[in-house]
Design an enzyme around this catalytic site. Structure first.
Site, PDB file in Angstrom:
ATOM      1  N   TYR A 101     -34.419  20.935  22.114  1.00 24.92           N
ATOM      2  CA  TYR A 101     -33.270  20.217  21.560  1.00 24.92           C
ATOM      3  C   TYR A 101     -32.093  21.185  21.386  1.00 24.92           C
ATOM      4  O   TYR A 101     -32.241  22.291  20.890  1.00 24.92           O
ATOM      5  CB  TYR A 101     -33.644  19.598  20.209  1.00 24.92           C
ATOM      6  CG  TYR A 101     -32.463  19.015  19.467  1.00 24.92           C
ATOM      7  CD1 TYR A 101     -31.883  17.816  19.881  1.00 24.92           C
ATOM      8  CD2 TYR A 101     -31.921  19.663  18.357  1.00 24.92           C
ATOM      9  CE1 TYR A 101     -30.801  17.281  19.206  1.00 24.92           C
ATOM     10  CE2 TYR A 101     -30.842  19.142  17.673  1.00 24.92           C
ATOM     11  CZ  TYR A 101     -30.278  17.948  18.104  1.00 24.92           C
ATOM     12  OH  TYR A 101     -29.207  17.420  17.438  1.00 24.92           O
TER      13      TYR A 101
ATOM     14  N   ASN B 214     -28.873   7.663  13.441  1.00 21.61           N
ATOM     15  CA  ASN B 214     -29.820   8.782  13.538  1.00 21.61           C
ATOM     16  C   ASN B 214     -29.978   9.456  12.175  1.00 21.61           C
ATOM     17  O   ASN B 214     -31.082   9.808  11.758  1.00 21.61           O
ATOM     18  CB  ASN B 214     -29.314   9.795  14.581  1.00 21.61           C
ATOM     19  CG  ASN B 214     -30.269  10.955  14.773  1.00 21.61           C
ATOM     20  OD1 ASN B 214     -31.455  10.760  14.981  1.00 21.61           O
ATOM     21  ND2 ASN B 214     -29.741  12.171  14.692  1.00 21.61           N
TER      22      ASN B 214
END
Length: 729
Positions: free
Chosen positions: A77, A474
């Site tokens: 990520y 998110n």
């Protein structure tokens, strides 16, 4: 566990701060960082350094693990993906990801006044829109400490660049608002990262004090010969994806909150003396039967601070009980103090306990890794998680803010009772030293403190229940830690104002208590000697002496109970009461004893005696009043700990007892052209507040605590124990 854990922690941190300030630098190694060190960097130009070879090796190993992972097939990520809810994107060229991250985060609001650049002014802006420089310095130090733990794949070169910013006094100007402290404090930290990049549109303050100037980050780096940094893979994310801003500001908040709460405990002692409290509620037995540690600690501190006081009664085991012959209050009224004094250990104790827990949470956060993903130095693996969520800080600062409100409520209640002559056991209205019809001394303070407490109570409401979903849902839960910390710091400012105001009023109350008590002590003595000459001929001295003891007590009560009257009327009422009891003791108490003698005076003789006694009281009072205002003797009658705070106010700051209307400043009373002359009460309270803000008052409190035997709390003892659980990598 120590019987005084909060006080010992506070003394330890105070010593630690002094030590670091004298040393001028703090080594950051990823653990062992405390709130005193954060304060030293933020407020006292103490510079962080990273020179430990093991730390540097950790940084190098961490970046090597990241490089190996990037060459493999593992999806990482922030290296192979976009960010947040956009992490489903797969950029072809990851080298630009860092710049893209800075672009999306550097979105905060700053106005031209913050940046000192040309543009239309914004006079409607009441408050700055940028963080104080001290917060930014603290944030930088904390983020360095978190990164050097070796879990964020930050290069040693990047850490050195951050250190150089602090060392050369280059402080990024960071927007105050915009962080939800979910994926860390992304926005504030991005302005620090942008400074390393040399952004021409990120501004910094270079230097400090009057020599400080505002220039662009690009110019600032050029002035110190530092090249703009090209952030490596994941370095941008590693710099911003953490809780440093929340943790740093929370560190400053908890340090100040602990000190203010302890000062409020000492201040309660001054109020108790000003109110001539009956402090049997401090007996150890009471705390032993309800063994909450905070309650016991508060009571122990107060007992030590009040030891030797002649203004309070009821301290157990008083070796100097014979000194307590001074009549300091009427012997009528409530047999117990009201709740703001009597239950102060039970009220303050839980705040001590919450502050200890908050301090523990914040200290752990300072020495934790907050980032995602994390590099495991032992296994070489990359772990994806959520260590950036700053909820532990939210939990800590909301406890702190609630505690501040509780402390403020106690001080407000104590102060308004102390100023109100119907509740303060014989002090004049508004704590006026002259006639209450002419001067209203502390009435305005009563109003001010109500205003501060109202705002403080509003700020104490929870922030965490106002979370909004953010960033494509998110970040649907976010800690709001920095927002909560900002409001906690506002609450600290307000409580500091309250402490300043109450300290001013308490010193005035103590002066008045001693002034009136010593007047009664000396005057009743001379009156007893003169009474034979004031009485008509024909009365036996034995009969007079038998009546005097009761009559004198009646005089004292009349004096205390008529504090709301001007001096002339007060003397008249007191003289009448004295003569009435002298002639008929049942006027004072109903259970007349056989030995009580009633002096049989005619109405004319009574009026003459009343007039003679009134004249005696009036002359004696005005003489004593003038002498006391010229040279107060208060320090001779108060507890050792209280005396330290009293003398800090009266001597160190030079704040005198308010004499009444005569002390109001006006052009006519300037001593000489250009001199300041007399000051408003607000100016004096502001001087106290400044002494609270810069730490001088707590320094005096710390010294006094040791002088009264409350423990050393030294850095080599308490501090080591306090942080033993956190000093591991």
């Amino acid at each position: 566990m120590s019987s005084r854990p909060l006080l010992k922690l506070a003394l330890s941190l105070h010593d630690r701060l002094d030590e670091l300030c004298s040393r001028g630098q703090i080594a950051l190694v990823g653990y062992g960082l405390d709130v005193a060190a954060v304060a030293a960097v933020a407020r006292h130009e103490c510079f962080p350094i990273v020179d430990d070879e093991e730390v540097i090796a950790r940084l190098n190993e961490s970046t090597e693990i990241l490089e190996r992972s990037c060459r493999g097939s593992t999806m990482i990520y922030g290296v192979h993906t976009g960010f947040g809810g956009s992490a489903d994107t797969r950029p072809d060229d990851s080298s630009g990801l860092g710049r893209g991250l800075m672009q999306l985060l550097q979105t905060g609001v700053l106005v031209v006044e913050n940046l000192n650049i040309s543009g239309p002014s914004t006079p409607q802006i009441m408050m700055p829109q940028s963080m104080p420089s001290s917060w930014t310095k603290a944030t930088t130090a904390v983020r360095i400490n978190q990164c050097v733990r070796g879990h964020s794949a930050i290069r040693h070169q990047t850490v050195k660049s951050l250190l150089k910013l602090v060392a050369t006094q280059i402080t990024p100007i960071v927007p105050l608002r915009g962080s939800i402290s979910a994926s860390g404090d992304l926005m504030p930290l991005s302005y620090i990262a942008g400074t390393l990049e040399g952004s021409p549109d990120i501004y910094v303050t270079k230097g400090s004090g009057k020599s400080a100037k505002i220039i662009s980050a690009h110019e600032a780096l050029g002035e110190i010969g530092m090249k703009p940094l090209l952030l490596g893979p994941r370095e941008g994310l590693g710099l911003v994806n953490g809780t440093a801003t929340s943790a740093a500001t929370a560190s400053l908040a908890v340090l100040d909150a602990i000190q203010l709460t302890l000062l409020s405990t000492g201040l309660t002692c001054l109020v108790s003396e000003g109110m001539a409290a009956r402090v049997e509620w401090l007996h150890p037995f009471i705390a032993e039967t309800r063994p909450h540690p905070g309650q016991g600690e508060v009571a122990a501190i107060m007992r030590a601070f009040l030891k030797g006081s002649r203004l309070v009664s009821g301290l157990e085991g008083e070796a100097n009980a014979h000194l307590h012959t001074l009549n300091v209050r009427p012997d009528e009224g409530l047999p117990q103090d009201r709740y703001p004094l009597r239950t102060s250990p039970q009220w303050l104790g839980p705040q001590f306990e919450d502050l200890l827990l908050a301090h523990s949470q914040i200290t752990i956060e300072l020495n934790s890794t907050s980032d995602n993903p994390l590099t495991n130095l032992k296994t070489g693996a990359m772990h994806h998680g959520g260590n950036f969520q700053a909820t532990s800080i939210t939990s800590a600062v909301e406890k702190i803010r609630t505690s501040l409100q509780m402390v403020g409520k106690l001080l407000f209640s104590q102060c308004t009772e102390m100023i109100n002559h119907q509740m303060n056991a014989g002090l004049p209205p508004n704590l006026a030293a002259d006639d209450p019809s002419a001067s209203f001394c502390c009435k305005g303070l009563d109003i001010n403190i109500a205003a501060y407490q109202s705002e403080l109570s509003y700020l104490s409401n929870s922030i965490s229940n106002h979370v909004q979903s953010a960033e494509m849902h998110n970040q649907a839960v976010n800690s709001l830690a920095f927002l909560s910390t900002r409001y906690t710091i506002k609450a600290i400012e307000l409580l500091g104002m309250m402490v300043a105001g109450v300290l001013y009023a308490a010193c005035q109350a103590m002066d008045l208590r001693v002034m009136h008590a010593t007047f009664l002590d000396t005057t009743t003595s001379t009156l007893q000697k003169a009474i034979a000459d004031l009485l008509p001929n024909g009365f036996k001295s034995d009969d007079v002496e038998k009546s005097l003891a009761t009559a004198v007590q009646g005089l004292r009560n009349a004096w205390w109970n008529n504090a709301g009257s001007d001096a002339s009327e007060r003397c008249s009422i007191t003289a009448i009461a004295f003569v009435q009891v002298l002639c008929d003791p049942s006027k004072y108490h109903t259970d007349t004893h056989k030995e009580d003698i009633c002096l049989d005076l005619t109405a004319k003789e009574m009026r003459q005696l009343q007039d003679d006694v009134r004249l005696h009281l009036s002359k004696a009072y005005h003489k004593h009043h003038s002498a006391f205002l010229e040279k107060p003797t208060t320090e001779e009658y108060i507890g050792k700990g209280s005396k330290a705070l009293y003398l800090w106010t009266r001597q160190d700051l030079g704040i005198p007892m308010n004499r009444g209307l005569i002390d109001h400043p006006s052009p006519e009373n300037l001593k000489e052209p250009g001199s300041v002359g007399k000051r408003t009460i607000g100016s004096y309270v502001s001087m106290i507040y400044q002494g609270i803000q810069d730490g001088r008052l707590f320094k005096r409190f710390a010294t006094a605590s040791r002088e009264v035997g409350l423990g050393d709390g030294g850095v080599n003892g308490t501090r080591k124990r306090a942080y033993a659980d956190y000093e591991t990598p």
